[in-house]
Scaffold this motif. Structure first.
Motif, PDB file in Angstrom:
ATOM      1  N   HIS A   1       0.852  -1.189   0.000  1.00  0.00           N
ATOM      2  CA  HIS A   1       0.000   0.000   0.000  1.00  0.00           C
ATOM      3  C   HIS A   1       0.888   1.240   0.000  1.00  0.00           C
ATOM      4  O   HIS A   1       2.101   1.157   0.142  1.00  0.00           O
ATOM      5  CB  HIS A   1      -0.928   0.015   1.224  1.00  0.00           C
ATOM      6  N   ARG A   2       0.269   2.422  -0.142  1.00  0.00           N
ATOM      7  CA  ARG A   2       1.004   3.691  -0.151  1.00  0.00           C
ATOM      8  C   ARG A   2       0.476   4.625   0.931  1.00  0.00           C
ATOM      9  O   ARG A   2       0.413   5.843   0.754  1.00  0.00           O
ATOM     10  CB  ARG A   2       0.887   4.361  -1.529  1.00  0.00           C
ATOM     11  N   GLU A   3       0.110   4.081   2.084  1.00  0.00           N
ATOM     12  CA  GLU A   3      -0.492   4.883   3.142  1.00  0.00           C
ATOM     13  C   GLU A   3       0.457   5.938   3.701  1.00  0.00           C
ATOM     14  O   GLU A   3       0.013   6.959   4.232  1.00  0.00           O
ATOM     15  CB  GLU A   3      -0.979   3.975   4.271  1.00  0.00           C
ATOM     16  N   THR A   4       1.760   5.707   3.614  1.00  0.00           N
ATOM     17  CA  THR A   4       2.709   6.680   4.156  1.00  0.00           C
ATOM     18  C   THR A   4       2.912   7.866   3.216  1.00  0.00           C
ATOM     19  O   THR A   4       3.510   8.874   3.609  1.00  0.00           O
ATOM     20  CB  THR A   4       4.077   6.015   4.430  1.00  0.00           C
ATOM     21  N   ASP A   5       2.441   7.751   1.964  1.00  0.00           N
ATOM     22  CA  ASP A   5       2.555   8.868   1.017  1.00  0.00           C
ATOM     23  C   ASP A   5       1.431   9.878   1.250  1.00  0.00           C
ATOM     24  O   ASP A   5       0.337   9.521   1.692  1.00  0.00           O
ATOM     25  CB  ASP A   5       2.467   8.355  -0.426  1.00  0.00           C
ATOM     26  N   SER A   6       1.714  11.123   0.899  1.00  0.00           N
ATOM     27  CA  SER A   6       0.672  12.141   0.944  1.00  0.00           C
ATOM     28  C   SER A   6      -0.364  11.846  -0.145  1.00  0.00           C
ATOM     29  O   SER A   6      -0.100  11.099  -1.093  1.00  0.00           O
ATOM     30  CB  SER A   6       1.276  13.527   0.713  1.00  0.00           C
ATOM     31  N   TRP A   7      -1.563  12.463  -0.009  1.00  0.00           N
ATOM     32  CA  TRP A   7      -2.600  12.271  -1.027  1.00  0.00           C
ATOM     33  C   TRP A   7      -2.084  12.698  -2.390  1.00  0.00           C
ATOM     34  O   TRP A   7      -2.306  12.008  -3.401  1.00  0.00           O
ATOM     35  CB  TRP A   7      -3.838  13.092  -0.664  1.00  0.00           C
ATOM     36  N   PHE A   8      -1.350  13.809  -2.439  1.00  0.00           N
ATOM     37  CA  PHE A   8      -0.833  14.323  -3.712  1.00  0.00           C
ATOM     38  C   PHE A   8       0.148  13.333  -4.338  1.00  0.00           C
ATOM     39  O   PHE A   8       0.035  12.997  -5.522  1.00  0.00           O
ATOM     40  CB  PHE A   8      -0.141  15.670  -3.493  1.00  0.00           C
ATOM     41  N   LYS A   9       1.081  12.842  -3.533  1.00  0.00           N
ATOM     42  CA  LYS A   9       2.082  11.925  -4.075  1.00  0.00           C
ATOM     43  C   LYS A   9       1.457  10.609  -4.508  1.00  0.00           C
ATOM     44  O   LYS A   9       1.789  10.049  -5.554  1.00  0.00           O
ATOM     45  CB  LYS A   9       3.190  11.667  -3.044  1.00  0.00           C
ATOM     46  N   ARG A  10       0.514  10.123  -3.708  1.00  0.00           N
ATOM     47  CA  ARG A  10      -0.144   8.852  -4.035  1.00  0.00           C
ATOM     48  C   ARG A  10      -0.949   8.967  -5.322  1.00  0.00           C
ATOM     49  O   ARG A  10      -0.883   8.108  -6.196  1.00  0.00           O
ATOM     50  CB  ARG A  10      -1.042   8.440  -2.869  1.00  0.00           C
ATOM     51  N   THR A  11      -1.680  10.069  -5.460  1.00  0.00           N
ATOM     52  CA  THR A  11      -2.531  10.260  -6.637  1.00  0.00           C
ATOM     53  C   THR A  11      -1.706  10.471  -7.902  1.00  0.00           C
ATOM     54  O   THR A  11      -1.989   9.879  -8.950  1.00  0.00           O
ATOM     55  CB  THR A  11      -3.469  11.463  -6.427  1.00  0.00           C
ATOM     56  N   THR A  12      -0.669  11.305  -7.807  1.00  0.00           N
ATOM     57  CA  THR A  12       0.161  11.560  -8.991  1.00  0.00           C
ATOM     58  C   THR A  12       0.947  10.319  -9.390  1.00  0.00           C
ATOM     59  O   THR A  12       1.141  10.066 -10.582  1.00  0.00           O
ATOM     60  CB  THR A  12       1.126  12.730  -8.738  1.00  0.00           C
TER      61      THR A  12
ATOM     62  N   LYS B   1      -0.138   4.788 -14.617  1.00  0.00           N
ATOM     63  CA  LYS B   1      -1.207   4.495 -15.572  1.00  0.00           C
ATOM     64  C   LYS B   1      -0.857   5.061 -16.942  1.00  0.00           C
ATOM     65  O   LYS B   1      -1.062   4.410 -17.974  1.00  0.00           O
ATOM     66  CB  LYS B   1      -2.526   5.090 -15.073  1.00  0.00           C
ATOM     67  N   LEU B   2      -0.287   6.278 -16.943  1.00  0.00           N
ATOM     68  CA  LEU B   2       0.143   6.892 -18.206  1.00  0.00           C
ATOM     69  C   LEU B   2       1.216   6.046 -18.884  1.00  0.00           C
ATOM     70  O   LEU B   2       1.157   5.808 -20.099  1.00  0.00           O
ATOM     71  CB  LEU B   2       0.673   8.299 -17.943  1.00  0.00           C
ATOM     72  N   LEU B   3       2.192   5.569 -18.115  1.00  0.00           N
ATOM     73  CA  LEU B   3       3.256   4.745 -18.693  1.00  0.00           C
ATOM     74  C   LEU B   3       2.685   3.470 -19.314  1.00  0.00           C
ATOM     75  O   LEU B   3       3.113   3.055 -20.394  1.00  0.00           O
ATOM     76  CB  LEU B   3       4.291   4.397 -17.627  1.00  0.00           C
TER      77      LEU B   3
ATOM     78  N   MET C   1       5.954  -2.004 -16.479  1.00  0.00           N
ATOM     79  CA  MET C   1       6.418  -1.651 -15.139  1.00  0.00           C
ATOM     80  C   MET C   1       5.885  -2.655 -14.122  1.00  0.00           C
ATOM     81  O   MET C   1       4.890  -3.350 -14.370  1.00  0.00           O
ATOM     82  CB  MET C   1       5.936  -0.244 -14.767  1.00  0.00           C
ATOM     83  N   VAL C   2       6.540  -2.716 -12.967  1.00  0.00           N
ATOM     84  CA  VAL C   2       6.048  -3.524 -11.854  1.00  0.00           C
ATOM     85  C   VAL C   2       5.336  -2.575 -10.896  1.00  0.00           C
ATOM     86  O   VAL C   2       5.976  -1.709 -10.302  1.00  0.00           O
ATOM     87  CB  VAL C   2       7.199  -4.245 -11.128  1.00  0.00           C
ATOM     88  N   PRO C   3       4.012  -2.676 -10.759  1.00  0.00           N
ATOM     89  CA  PRO C   3       3.267  -1.749  -9.903  1.00  0.00           C
ATOM     90  C   PRO C   3       3.780  -1.737  -8.468  1.00  0.00           C
ATOM     91  O   PRO C   3       4.130  -2.776  -7.903  1.00  0.00           O
ATOM     92  CB  PRO C   3       1.828  -2.282  -9.970  1.00  0.00           C
ATOM     93  N   ASN C   4       3.873  -0.541  -7.885  1.00  0.00           N
ATOM     94  CA  ASN C   4       4.270  -0.338  -6.484  1.00  0.00           C
ATOM     95  C   ASN C   4       5.671  -0.843  -6.170  1.00  0.00           C
ATOM     96  O   ASN C   4       5.970  -1.213  -5.030  1.00  0.00           O
ATOM     97  CB  ASN C   4       3.243  -0.979  -5.535  1.00  0.00           C
TER      98      ASN C   4
ATOM     99  N   ALA D   1      10.239  11.834 -13.387  1.00  0.00           N
ATOM    100  CA  ALA D   1       9.105  11.318 -14.154  1.00  0.00           C
ATOM    101  C   ALA D   1       9.317  11.536 -15.653  1.00  0.00           C
ATOM    102  O   ALA D   1       9.018  10.662 -16.471  1.00  0.00           O
ATOM    103  CB  ALA D   1       7.813  11.996 -13.692  1.00  0.00           C
ATOM    104  N   TRP D   2       9.850  12.700 -16.020  1.00  0.00           N
ATOM    105  CA  TRP D   2      10.103  12.984 -17.433  1.00  0.00           C
ATOM    106  C   TRP D   2      11.179  12.049 -17.987  1.00  0.00           C
ATOM    107  O   TRP D   2      11.066  11.558 -19.115  1.00  0.00           O
ATOM    108  CB  TRP D   2      10.499  14.439 -17.609  1.00  0.00           C
ATOM    109  N   ASP D   3      12.226  11.792 -17.204  1.00  0.00           N
ATOM    110  CA  ASP D   3      13.249  10.832 -17.629  1.00  0.00           C
ATOM    111  C   ASP D   3      12.626   9.467 -17.867  1.00  0.00           C
ATOM    112  O   ASP D   3      12.990   8.756 -18.812  1.00  0.00           O
ATOM    113  CB  ASP D   3      14.337  10.707 -16.551  1.00  0.00           C
ATOM    114  N   GLY D   4      11.670   9.086 -16.999  1.00  0.00           N
ATOM    115  CA  GLY D   4      11.020   7.791 -17.150  1.00  0.00           C
ATOM    116  C   GLY D   4      10.291   7.665 -18.470  1.00  0.00           C
ATOM    117  O   GLY D   4      10.339   6.619 -19.124  1.00  0.00           O
ATOM    118  N   ILE D   5       9.625   8.731 -18.880  1.00  0.00           N
ATOM    119  CA  ILE D   5       8.884   8.698 -20.146  1.00  0.00           C
ATOM    120  C   ILE D   5       9.839   8.717 -21.336  1.00  0.00           C
ATOM    121  O   ILE D   5       9.763   7.876 -22.239  1.00  0.00           O
ATOM    122  CB  ILE D   5       7.904   9.876 -20.223  1.00  0.00           C
TER     123      ILE D   5
END
Length: 233
Positions: free
Chosen positions: A131-142, A148-150, A157-160, A222-226
């Motif tokens: 889970h991503r409970e330790t992340d902020s709402w902003f970080k988790r959502t983005t 999903k975009l990737l 990718m391997v999720p999480n 993130a841009w490097d990833g794309i």
């Protein structure tokens, strides 16, 4: 007996290294005593151009234990560069590596499970967050939107999964043949084609200090990833 090197990228981590290194050393020694690893298994810390006391702490640990070693960058080159440098150095003498961040938000107690999966035939063992409970709402959502975009762009990718993983010698050697300069490692690993396994863990808050990935660095990463993985844009 197989040798393990734990690779730790560290940038201005003086607050956590005094706790992180003894804990990882203790865990690695425990795996050694249970006859899963050779006695010369070690730890390699890559100081990514820190401006605090990170390097002096690494030197202090090396004086106590010769198997705790360090590499020091001339300036800050970034997390992925630190990982690649650590892997490049470690693979000269080791059979497998485990990369883990200095803040120990990833669960080091899973190291034994990773080594067991390697012994069962896996060349790559992914640490996957439940889970991503330790992340902020902003970080988790983005983060969820980004991955999903990737996927929509055709990137495997391997999720999480971030950069907590075990890799065999041949898997690391294959990764290092890639010529990329702005390397997005977690996007390249699934392309290697070796047998994989996963261990699951609960991510915890940082031991101390602040995240070394402010918004500006996260966007650049993130841009490097794309751009590293697809020409679809």
């Amino acid at each position: 007996m197989q040798k393990l090197t734990i690779v730790i990228p560290a940038y201005n981590e003086q607050e956590v290294l005094k706790d992180t290194v003894p804990r990882l050393w203790s865990i690695e020694r425990e795996v050694v005593t249970q006859n899963f690893l050779s006695e010369d298994s070690d730890i390699l810390i890559v100081d990514d151009g820190s401006s605090d006391n990170t390097w002096s702490i690494i030197e202090s640990f090396h004086k106590q234990h010769s198997k705790i070693r360090g590499l020091r960058f001339s300036r800050n080159f970034g997390h992925q560069a630190a990982l690649i440098a650590g892997l490049t150095e470690a693979i000269k003498t080791t059979n497998m590596t485990i990369t883990i961040d200095a803040d120990l938000q990833d669960d080091p107690e899973k190291i034994m499970e990773m080594v067991q999966a390697y012994s069962a035939g896996a060349d790559i063992v992914y640490g996957v967050r439940t889970h991503r409970e330790t992340d902020s709402w902003f970080k988790r959502t983005t983060a969820q939107g980004y991955y999903k975009l990737l996927r929509l762009l055709g990137v495997q990718m391997v999720p999480n999964h971030a950069d907590f993983r075990l890799m065999s010698k041949r898997a690391v050697q294959t990764l290092l043949t890639y010529p990329e300069r702005n390397m997005f490692i977690r996007g390249l690993i699934p392309k290697l084609g070796f047998q994989t396994a996963k261990v699951y863990y609960k991510r915890t808050p940082r031991l101390a200090g602040e995240s070394k990935y402010p918004l500006k660095k996260m966007l650049a990463f993130a841009w490097d990833g794309i751009t590293s993985l697809t020409i679809a844009p």
